[in-house]
Design a protein around this motif. Structure first.
Motif, short mmCIF file in Angstrom:
data_model
loop_
_atom_site.label_atom_id
_atom_site.label_comp_id
_atom_site.label_asym_id
_atom_site.label_seq_id
_atom_site.Cartn_x
_atom_site.Cartn_y
_atom_site.Cartn_z
N MET A 68 0.82 -1.19 0.00
CA MET A 68 0.00 0.00 0.00
C MET A 68 0.87 1.25 0.00
SD MET A 68 -3.01 -1.00 2.72
CE MET A 68 -4.08 -2.41 2.41
N THR A 69 0.54 2.18 -0.88
CA THR A 69 1.26 3.44 -0.95
C THR A 69 0.36 4.53 -0.41
OG1 THR A 69 2.37 2.63 -2.94
CG2 THR A 69 2.53 4.98 -2.47
N GLY B 155 -16.31 2.69 -5.29
CA GLY B 155 -15.23 1.94 -4.65
C GLY B 155 -13.89 2.49 -5.08
N GLY B 156 -12.84 1.68 -4.91
CA GLY B 156 -11.51 2.11 -5.28
C GLY B 156 -10.51 1.91 -4.16
N SER B 157 -9.36 2.59 -4.25
CA SER B 157 -8.30 2.48 -3.26
C SER B 157 -8.26 3.73 -2.39
CB SER B 157 -6.94 2.31 -3.97
OG SER B 157 -6.91 1.11 -4.71
N PHE B 158 -8.22 3.51 -1.08
CA PHE B 158 -8.26 4.62 -0.14
C PHE B 158 -7.27 4.38 1.00
CE2 PHE B 158 -12.50 3.80 -1.85
CZ PHE B 158 -12.81 5.02 -2.46
N ASN C 37 -14.84 -2.93 -5.95
CA ASN C 37 -13.96 -3.36 -4.87
C ASN C 37 -13.57 -2.17 -3.97
OD1 ASN C 37 -13.94 -5.95 -5.98
ND2 ASN C 37 -12.13 -5.50 -7.22
N VAL C 38 -13.31 -2.49 -2.71
CA VAL C 38 -12.81 -1.49 -1.77
C VAL C 38 -11.48 -1.98 -1.22
CG1 VAL C 38 -13.21 -0.27 0.39
CG2 VAL C 38 -15.13 -0.72 -1.14
N ASP C 39 -10.42 -1.17 -1.40
CA ASP C 39 -9.08 -1.50 -0.94
C ASP C 39 -8.59 -0.33 -0.09
OD1 ASP C 39 -6.38 -2.03 -0.60
OD2 ASP C 39 -6.07 -2.75 -2.64
N CYS C 40 -8.37 -0.59 1.20
CA CYS C 40 -8.00 0.52 2.08
C CYS C 40 -7.15 0.01 3.25
CB CYS C 40 -9.26 1.22 2.61
SG CYS C 40 -10.37 0.15 3.52
N LEU D 116 -13.57 -6.73 -0.32
CA LEU D 116 -13.09 -5.77 0.66
C LEU D 116 -11.71 -6.21 1.14
CD1 LEU D 116 -13.30 -3.43 2.69
CD2 LEU D 116 -14.55 -4.98 4.22
N LYS D 117 -10.71 -5.32 0.96
CA LYS D 117 -9.35 -5.59 1.42
C LYS D 117 -8.91 -4.44 2.31
CE LYS D 117 -4.69 -6.65 -0.26
NZ LYS D 117 -3.83 -6.80 -1.46
#
Length: 223
Positions: A1-2, A19-22, A36-39, A54-55
């Motif tokens: 994760m960045t 959704g998306g990367s957070f 998808n949810v990536d956080c 969910l990640k």
């Protein structure tokens, strides 16, 4: 994760998201994610539906969360209802309420007070389930397995006398297994304790076996 390229998502009220990367996701109210949810952290107070997976490193919820895909996390905790149409994989899970998974649930440390319904395999190094309602899993495997009625069940029984608290599974296997009010075809382990209310077809043990006088065990096998 960045973390530097991720923003936070904070939701209050009723809305939807693609959704998306957070970095962090915080929801107070209701939100439906269409992807998808990536956080890093996923926090929910209210209701949420995720059409994808969910990640997260940490999932903390109070309310209801339904995920169509997989749930992958280091830590899952909270109370309410958590469901997944695919599976759950986590290092630690501590929950009060209902967990429903159509496929496998793989957790290093699994602690639940309430109801669990697993379509496939429930596995972990340590599984501790305090039953309040009728629960089930296809198979159960782990290091230390303890399945009993919770203290809260006695209070619920006073309010709702018809309420039952039992666990059903095909095979339950672990190094240490302690069961109460469990129905299973096969229980296999090193040290096995079959407590009150159990109905087991076959118990296979390597070191020790204790059977409560009210339990029903059709066959005992010393490995």
């Amino acid at each position: 994760m960045t973390d530097t390229v991720r923003g936070n998502l904070k939701i209050m009220g009723t809305t939807s998201s693609a959704g998306g990367s957070f970095q962090n996701v915080g929801i107070t109210g209701e939100c439906r994610f269409t992807g998808n949810v990536d956080c890093v952290k996923f926090g929910l107070t209210g209701n949420s539906e995720i059409d994808g997976s969910l990640k997260a490193e940490e999932v903390k919820l109070t309310g209801e969360c339904g995920v169509r895909g997989r749930i992958d996390a280091l830590s899952v905790k909270g109370r309410g209802e958590l469901t997944s149409d695919s599976g759950i994989r986590a290092e630690r899970l501590s929950f009060e309420g209902h967990i429903g998974v159509k496929e496998d649930c793989e957790v290093g440390e699994f602690r639940l007070t309430g109801v669990v319904e697993i379509g496939g395999l429930l596995s972990g190094d340590q599984l501790d389930i305090g039953l309040i309602g009728c629960s089930r899993a296809g198979d159960v495997g782990g290091g230390k397995i303890r399945i009993k009625r919770s203290k809260g069940y006695l209070l619920m029984k006073m309010v709702k006398p018809s309420q039952e608290a039992r666990f059903e599974g095909r095979t339950i296997e672990g190094d240490f297994v302690e069961l109460e009010h469990v129905a299973a075809e096969t229980v296999r382990g090193g040290n096995v304790i079959i407590g009150p209310g159990c109905e087991i077809k076959t118990v296979e043990y390597r070191e020790s076996l204790e059977i409560h006088k009210s339990a029903k065990v059709l066959r005992q096998v010393k490995l």
